[in-house]
Design an enzyme around this catalytic site. Structure first.
Site: not given
Length: 288
Positions: A78-79, A244-245
């Site tokens: 989880c970014g 993010g990911s």
């Protein structure tokens, strides 16, 4: 905490801890033995359907470990939560604040993340992180989705597996007016790929072999932004950040198509217009 508009609830105490466990082992243990806690933290009435969470655990590989949770279960990366926990860890004093840059090592289920906080006058003003290696699974796949017709998509990994779809494929727009239709279309595509698409195989962790989300892509109206992301993940959650990911996985796709060279910045915006800047830092060997 919020990152780019996306909420995340951090949990520090109350969960049972294991002895000398990796974060991936914690994730499996929580899934099998403590899922009632995740449900109590994330689902109604304690949390909204789009709430994400992160359980902080101790480990020996990094400054701390993080198990990510959401409305369906347990993600592998989880970014936006990584950015948030970096700021929180420094501001709360777990990590010594160092100017002009403070480095934090975090173990996630997908591997070790390294984050960097830019500190000015003892205030964290921005955070970046180096993700685990991203890679392309397949490009230009086509699948017939009963609700939508023929849909073209790319598959890539950026800490979790995502399918990327040009939003024009489903006749929608990546804006707030269409968010409910985006969720419906995203879940139809996700279920279709899971049932009829190609198998997802991580090079060395079988627990990561699942499709996490569908990311719709659209050109941005902002001339300073490369494009817009809208991610539908878990059980119909819609990410308010650029993901993010997912952004990391997109970089691998653009690099594979010779559309992006190393150390060249891209700017991706969310459905709210918030922005993540990203780049391919280096090429690495990511195999057994």
């Amino acid at each position: 905490m919020h990152t780019g508009g996306e909420p995340v609830r951090f949990v520090f105490k109350g969960y049972p801890l294991l002895s000398k466990a990796t974060v991936l082992k914690y994730r499996n243990f929580f899934k099998k033995n403590q899922d009632i806690l995740r449900q109590s933290l994330i689902l109604e009435p304690s949390g909204p359907s789009d709430m994400c969470g992160a359980i902080i655990v101790t480990n020996q590989k990094s400054d701390f470990g993080v198990v990510f949770i959401h409305n369906e279960g347990y993600s592998t990366m989880c970014g936006h939560a990584t950015i948030a926990i970096t700021k929180l860890a420094i501001d709360s004093g777990w990590i010594e604040k160092v100017e002009p840059q403070t480095k934090v090592s975090i173990e996630a289920p997908c591997g070790i993340l390294t984050s960097y906080a830019e500190v000015v006058n003892q205030e964290v003003i921005s955070v970046s992180f180096e993700n685990v290696p991203s890679f392309v699974v397949a490009l230009d796949q086509v699948l017939d989705i009963p609700e939508l017709g023929s849909v073209r998509y790319d598959l890539a990994f950026g800490g979790a597996f995502y399918a990327f779809v040009n939003v024009m494929e489903v006749g929608l727009k990546c804006d707030l007016m269409h968010y409910q239709k985006l969720i419906k279309a995203g879940m139809a595509i996700k279920n279709g790929i899971k049932t009829y698409g190609i198998d997802l195989v991580h090079p060395y962790e079988d627990d990561l072999n699942f499709l996490y989300g569908i990311i719709f892509i659209e050109a941005s109206k902002n001339s300073e932004v490369d494009s817009r992301n809208v991610c539908v993940f878990a059980d119909g959650q819609l990410d308010r950040s650029p993901t993010g990911s997912g952004v990391s996985a997109r970089l691998a796709i653009h690099h594979a198509r010779n559309e992006l060279r190393e150390n060249h910045w891209m700017t991706i915006e969310s459905i709210l217009g918030t922005q993540f800047k990203c780049q391919v830092k280096e090429m690495v060997n990511f195999s057994k």
